[in-house]
Enzyme design. Structure first.
Site, PDB file in Angstrom:
ATOM      1  N   ASP A  31       0.873  -1.187   0.000  1.00 13.31           N
ATOM      2  CA  ASP A  31       0.000   0.000   0.000  1.00 13.31           C
ATOM      3  C   ASP A  31       0.900   1.224   0.000  1.00 13.31           C
ATOM      4  O   ASP A  31       1.993   1.189   0.585  1.00 13.31           O
ATOM      5  CB  ASP A  31      -0.865  -0.032   1.280  1.00 13.31           C
ATOM      6  CG  ASP A  31      -2.144   0.760   1.162  1.00 13.31           C
ATOM      7  OD1 ASP A  31      -3.226   0.157   1.257  1.00 13.31           O
ATOM      8  OD2 ASP A  31      -2.067   1.998   0.988  1.00 13.31           O
ATOM      9  N   GLY A  36      -4.798   4.494   2.755  1.00 12.69           N
ATOM     10  CA  GLY A  36      -4.774   3.392   3.727  1.00 12.69           C
ATOM     11  C   GLY A  36      -4.255   3.857   5.081  1.00 12.69           C
ATOM     12  O   GLY A  36      -3.768   4.985   5.235  1.00 12.69           O
ATOM     13  N   TYR A 140     -13.852   7.245 -13.512  1.00 17.13           N
ATOM     14  CA  TYR A 140     -13.506   6.160 -12.576  1.00 17.13           C
ATOM     15  C   TYR A 140     -13.930   4.808 -13.152  1.00 17.13           C
ATOM     16  O   TYR A 140     -13.124   3.873 -13.261  1.00 17.13           O
ATOM     17  CB  TYR A 140     -14.178   6.425 -11.216  1.00 17.13           C
ATOM     18  CG  TYR A 140     -14.195   5.221 -10.322  1.00 17.13           C
ATOM     19  CD1 TYR A 140     -13.013   4.590  -9.945  1.00 17.13           C
ATOM     20  CD2 TYR A 140     -15.405   4.696  -9.845  1.00 17.13           C
ATOM     21  CE1 TYR A 140     -13.037   3.468  -9.132  1.00 17.13           C
ATOM     22  CE2 TYR A 140     -15.433   3.584  -9.029  1.00 17.13           C
ATOM     23  CZ  TYR A 140     -14.242   2.968  -8.679  1.00 17.13           C
ATOM     24  OH  TYR A 140     -14.271   1.858  -7.881  1.00 17.13           O
ATOM     25  N   ASN A 169     -22.228  -0.558  -3.771  1.00 17.69           N
ATOM     26  CA  ASN A 169     -21.746   0.451  -2.817  1.00 17.69           C
ATOM     27  C   ASN A 169     -21.348  -0.148  -1.470  1.00 17.69           C
ATOM     28  O   ASN A 169     -22.209  -0.513  -0.678  1.00 17.69           O
ATOM     29  CB  ASN A 169     -22.808   1.541  -2.627  1.00 17.69           C
ATOM     30  CG  ASN A 169     -22.893   2.436  -3.841  1.00 17.69           C
ATOM     31  OD1 ASN A 169     -23.199   1.979  -4.940  1.00 17.69           O
ATOM     32  ND2 ASN A 169     -22.590   3.698  -3.660  1.00 17.69           N
TER      33      ASN A 169
HETATM   34  N1  UDP Z   1     -24.510  11.338  -2.232  1.00 16.70           N
HETATM   35  C1  UDP Z   1     -25.188  12.458  -1.741  1.00 16.70           C
HETATM   36  N2  UDP Z   1     -24.553  13.237  -0.836  1.00 16.70           N
HETATM   37  C2  UDP Z   1     -23.284  12.977  -0.383  1.00 16.70           C
HETATM   38  C3  UDP Z   1     -22.624  11.828  -0.863  1.00 16.70           C
HETATM   39  C4  UDP Z   1     -23.256  11.031  -1.802  1.00 16.70           C
HETATM   40  O1  UDP Z   1     -26.309  12.738  -2.133  1.00 16.70           O
HETATM   41  O2  UDP Z   1     -22.761  13.739   0.457  1.00 16.70           O
HETATM   42  C5  UDP Z   1     -25.169  10.467  -3.218  1.00 16.70           C
HETATM   43  C6  UDP Z   1     -24.392  10.316  -4.517  1.00 16.70           C
HETATM   44  O3  UDP Z   1     -24.759  11.318  -5.435  1.00 16.70           O
HETATM   45  C7  UDP Z   1     -24.810   8.908  -4.966  1.00 16.70           C
HETATM   46  C8  UDP Z   1     -25.060   8.162  -3.665  1.00 16.70           C
HETATM   47  O4  UDP Z   1     -25.222   9.179  -2.653  1.00 16.70           O
HETATM   48  O5  UDP Z   1     -26.030   8.980  -5.653  1.00 16.70           O
HETATM   49  C9  UDP Z   1     -23.921   7.259  -3.289  1.00 16.70           C
HETATM   50  O6  UDP Z   1     -22.730   8.002  -3.413  1.00 16.70           O
HETATM   51  P1  UDP Z   1     -21.343   7.494  -2.837  1.00 16.70           P
HETATM   52  O7  UDP Z   1     -20.351   8.605  -3.040  1.00 16.70           O
HETATM   53  O8  UDP Z   1     -21.540   6.991  -1.444  1.00 16.70           O
HETATM   54  O9  UDP Z   1     -20.984   6.228  -3.724  1.00 16.70           O
HETATM   55  P2  UDP Z   1     -20.807   6.036  -5.318  1.00 16.70           P
HETATM   56  O10 UDP Z   1     -22.161   5.631  -5.821  1.00 16.70           O
HETATM   57  O11 UDP Z   1     -20.291   7.299  -5.890  1.00 16.70           O
HETATM   58  O12 UDP Z   1     -19.807   4.932  -5.403  1.00 16.70           O
END
Ligand code: UDP
Length: 326
Positions: A31, A36, A140, A169
């Site tokens: 890492d 990390g 990404y 997620n």
């Molecule tokens: N999200 C949000 N507010 C935040 C962080 C995330 O509304 O402060 C929303 C984001 O737009 C997505 C969902 O929550 O629709 C999950 O986002 P996260 O960043 O947790 O994971 P990702 O889907 O990007 O891997």
């Protein structure tokens, strides 16, 4: 069996390392500690190296007998990737190319790779199965798809055997309480909501309220980090046993909107979570929900702790005990 875990000091990596050790594997963590934490891998053999450093990688494979690699090390923020695709391609794609070259030059031919639901883009059918088209809506996801394709070609040309695990997620923490999610800055929904419940931040910004979903906010499939750790061990066993390359979705099959996550967090924590409504985050698909039937059928994997309440509760416990992170 000696397993090199790249990115093993990170959130999902450290939970998987713990599980591997419980199963009797010898683990070496590699890492660069950009995300990390040493405290997440206390007492575990560790090399501080960056995947972009080819000579450091060569040295690791020269110094250690490695049977297989589990590869978590990557930048993984959708929003950030849209502004800085260059660093995402360098770290995620070039870094993995370096890793594969070092592996193959020393005869290491097995890799479990952390991919993502972001490879799919906006779904045409739900739940999403592995044969769904892959058209990422963010850089990404594009870098992870590029690596998946690289693995496939390296499989054909060099006999590499790989399993790509497409996580939905990840959330939650080990109920033992000593490892959990700690990003700086934290951008993931569940830890952000918990930080707001703890009063560490003033509110949660809901990123988009005009999606074509049941309440206008994005829907995601949240999966417990312990279930992901289990899947890695099952995938590794299958890969080292049958030696057949494959791609699997890892999700719970249930989708929750941002507002539903916030409401459940209020119920689980007994605290109020203040919200404000903001614009959409660039690159976010409206809905991502997995079909994980293939992983269940072929790996025997079934999520055990991915009820939304359990996910939030274990994350809550970790953040309450460790409000400043590690
Ligand atoms: N999200 C949000 N507010 C935040 C962080 C995330 O509304 O402060 C929303 C984001 O737009 C997505 C969902 O929550 O629709 C999950 O986002 P996260 O960043 O947790 O994971 P990702 O889907 O990007 O891997």
């Amino acid at each position: 069996m000696n397993i090199l875990v790249c990115g093993g000091a990170g959130y999902i990596g450290s939970h998987t390392v713990r599980r591997l050790i419980k199963e009797g594997y010898e683990v070496l963590v590699l890492d660069n500690l950009c995300n990390g934490h040493m405290s997440a891998i206390a007492g575990i053999p560790f090399v501080n190296a960056d995947l972009c450093d080819q000579s450091a990688l060569k040295q690791v494979f020269h110094d250690h007998k490695i049977d297989a690699v589990i590869h978590f090390a990557a930048y993984a923020l959708v929003g950030e990737s849209m502004g800085q695709p260059d660093i995402y391609y360098r770290n995620n794609v070039v870094g993995t190319l370096n890793l594969l070259e070092s592996m193959l030059s020393t005869g290491v031919k097995h890799m479990v790779f952390s991919s993502t639901a972001a490879v799919y883009g906006d779904p045409l059918q739900l739940p999403i199965s592995e044969d769904h088209r892959t058209v990422p809506t963010n850089a990404y996801g594009a870098t992870k798809l590029a690596v998946e394709e690289m693995l496939r070609w390296f499989g054909q040309a060099f006999g590499l055997k790989y399993t790509s695990l497409r996580f939905f997620n990840a959330a939650g923490a080990d109920p033992a309480g000593d490892i959990g999610e700690d990003h700086d800055p934290e951008t993931h929904l569940i830890p952000v909501v918990i930080k707001a419940a703890l009063g560490l931040i003033p509110h949660v910004k809901i990123l988009g309220t005009d999606y074509l979903t049941r309440d206008g906010t994005c829907i995601r499939d949240y999966i417990h980090v312990l279930d992901l750790a289990d899947a890695h061990v099952l995938a590794l066993k299958m890969l080292l046993g049958e030696g057949r390359s494959a791609v699997y979705n890892l999700g719970s099959g249930e989708g929750y909107s941002v507002r539903e996550v916030i409401k459940t967090a209020e119920e689980v924590t007994g605290r109020m979570v203040r919200t404000i409504e903001g614009d959409r985050r660039m690159g976010d698909p409206a809905v991502l929900v997995a079909s994980a039937e293939k992983a269940e059928r072929e790996l025997g994997w079934k999520p055990e702790c991915s009820r939304l309440e359990t996910l939030i509760y274990t994350a809550w416990e970790w953040h309450r005990e460790n409000p400043g992170g590690y």
